[in-house]
Scaffold this motif. Structure first.
Motif: not given
Lengths: 210, 379
Positions: B116-133
């Motif tokens: 939801a948080a990633i989708g909210h930004h519509h491709g303007n802010a990306f996931y990275y390994q560590g964000l899940h922490d």
């Protein structure tokens, strides 16, 4: 030649996320397997003392994060590496494609000194998506060694590393023959946490901070 | 801990909670005082954090739309598969003694929250390994709904440089670590510098706010109090303080880059100083030596990252969307090349151009994300 210091061989683990890079490192270095191995966020460094061809070797193993986004950190770890262990998950075709990309990059960037070894990991799983023939053919076409492995069961790991280390040692001997002087080693480091393998000659205690 | 000490700690905690409650109960929250409380003493408990963290970030919780959240939570994005595999093997921290069912239930929430948080930004802010922490700490401490609001805000604020398409901005920010260590502990700075270890050992500290490294929820949430209330580069200050707290151990480490990397990579962050002490001392160091002072004295150019230029707007920290022009001319840019490997990375970029044609035809990593396609030119 090395003043009694073991030869250090640097190996970097590369591959897509969740193919089992950290698990392979843990299985090889610590003979352990953790079902709940967390994602790697930054490169980790392991060492292991072994004897190959009658010579003491210290394997310096660099485990890297798999996400594509971390790709640009790759050169930091594969430069100076004697070998790159490229890992894919036999149940994930995308992870095999990622290995192909690493091979392209390493051929162009890492030079001939860096030997390529491809590990077809997760052999313990049944539903494979990458065919054995395709993977083997690809490895052969790229001059890369190829091994079937399972970090979970330990399948193929000892054979893989024994062959990898032997191959690197042979290559280093050739280099010494061709350039008697000025050979660069990456053996600047010494000491460190050492976990002895079954065939290691001795278990050396860390003299440092770890 | 003796009975007397326990009682004293309990009294202190009660006073802290009362102070935060008083601040939050005001019709108009005094942000300066709340921030000071968060940095210097902490926000005490779960209930207070669920209110205070959004307030400190300027989030209006009334903006939460359940239908939107539920829709985004099941949506897809560039890194859907990476989120899937990272979540599947997550939540081993903070869940000791949990059943598999309970952990799986939290994983489902974590996945929804991230998507939801990633989708909210519509491709303007990306996931990275560590964000899940980071997301897992938010989830456990303040619950799914406030965690979503906080996470989506952080992704374009404090974590902005980490949610770019590549990690180049993060590597640039890590350049500030050693100059800060020099200010905090000259002897340790010289020792770590002479090892030749580049500052990449601090990568997970910075991009996960130590959530990848501190396994105790009470300790990590105390650090989060500080980070939510502070300049986005505060994790680098905590890193320096944690290194200083472990100086005896580190000074014994061989002068060798790999060993130093391992020692720092395995450093137990709260072993030599509690999160409370780390937070307090980091805030002091920040006041003594803010990022602008380091950047100015070392003439460091921040061409790819924005965090150093963060500023306060209405009492909340905001990070500019694009890097600011370098104030020190082209010569200082060479600093970025001083670490071994970066020149090699540049050569890899050249390779990236050569291989990009192939990558374009192979989109296995999602829309527009072929091999090396996310490596921006370094020059």
């Amino acid at each position: 030649m090395y003043g009694g210091q073991p030869q250090t061989i640097k190996v970097v683990l590369l591959g897509e996320g969740r193919v089992g890079k950290t698990s392979l490192a843990q299985r090889y270095v610590r003979s352990s397997f953790n079902e709940g191995q967390a994602a790697t966020v930054q490169a980790a460094f392991f060492t292991k003392a072994v004897r190959v061809q009658g010579q003491e070797i210290e394997v310096a193993l660099w485990d890297t994060a798999g996400q594509e986004k971390f790709h640009s950190l790759g050169p930091i770890y594969y430069r100076d590496a004697h070998a790159a262990l490229l890992v894919f998950d036999i149940t994930d075709t995308d992870s095999f494609k990622r290995v192909k990309r690493w091979v392209d990059e390493l051929h162009a960037m890492a030079g001939e000194r860096c030997q390529l070894v491809i590990a077809a990991n997760k052999q313990d799983l049944q539903h494979r998506s990458v065919s054995e023939e395709e993977a083997q053919e690809f490895a052969a076409s790229q001059g890369a060694a190829y091994f079937q492995t399972s970090a979970k069961t330990g399948l193929g790991l000892e054979e893989l590393f024994t062959a990898l280390l032997s191959s690197v040692l042979d290559s280093l001997k050739d280099q010494r023959l061709h350039a008697a002087q000025g050979m660069q080693t990456t053996g600047r480091r010494h000491g460190g946490l050492v976990v002895a393998s079954q065939d290691s000659i001795s278990e050396r205690k860390s003299s440092t901070c770890c | 801990m003796s009975r007397r000490h326990r009682r004293r700690a309990k009294d202190l905690e009660f006073q802290r909670a009362a102070a935060v409650t008083t601040l939050l109960d005001q019709p108009e929250v005094d942000l300066d005082r709340l921030r000071s409380q968060a940095c210097n003493k902490g926000l005490s408990n779960r209930e207070l954090r669920s209110k205070a963290w959004p307030v400190l970030l300027g989030i209006d919780q009334a903006t939460f739309a359940k239908a939107e959240y539920e829709s985004l939570a099941v949506g897809t994005h560039r890194d859907t598969s990476v989120v899937d595999v990272d979540v599947q093997r997550s939540l081993w921290s903070y869940t000791e003694g949990w059943s598999d069912e309970k952990r799986d239930c939290s994983r489902a929430q974590l996945k929804s929250l991230l998507n939801a948080a990633i989708g909210h930004h519509h491709g303007n802010a990306f996931y990275y390994q560590g964000l899940h922490d980071i997301a897992s700490v938010l989830l456990f401490e303040i619950g799914e709904r406030p965690a979503f609001l906080v996470l989506r805000c952080l992704m374009t604020n404090h974590l902005r440089d980490f949610t770019r398409p590549t990690l180049e901005p993060v590597m640039e920010l890590l350049e500030l670590l050693m100059p800060l260590l020099e200010q905090a502990d000259l002897e340790l700075y010289r020792h770590v510098s002479s090892s030749g270890a580049p500052p990449y050992f601090a990568l997970s500290w910075l991009i996960t706010w130590f959530a990848h490294n501190v396994p105790a929820l009470d300790q990590i949430t105390r650090l989060f109090d500080l980070f939510v209330a502070s300049h986005p580069l505060m994790p680098l200050y905590v890193a320096v303080i944690a290194m200083r707290a472990s100086r005896i151990k580190l000074l014994k480490c061989d002068l060798d880059a790999a060993e130093m990397h391992r020692a720092l990579h395995n450093l137990s962050i709260t072993a030599f100083a509690s999160a409370d002490k780390l937070a307090h001392e980091a805030a002091v160091l920040f006041r003594q030596c803010p990022p602008s002072a380091v950047i100015h004295s070392r003439k460091i150019c921040m061409n790819k990252s924005c965090a150093a230029e963060a500023h306060e707007v209405g009492g909340h920290w905001q990070v500019p969307e694009v890097p600011q022009p370098c104030k020190f001319g082209s010569s200082s840019r060479l600093r970025l090349w001083s670490y071994q490997g970066l020149s090699f990375a540049a050569a890899a970029v050249v390779l990236g151009v050569v291989l990009s044609t192939r990558a374009m035809s192979d989109r296995s990593f999602g829309t527009g994300s072929g091999f090396l396609a996310h490596m921006p030119p370094l020059l």
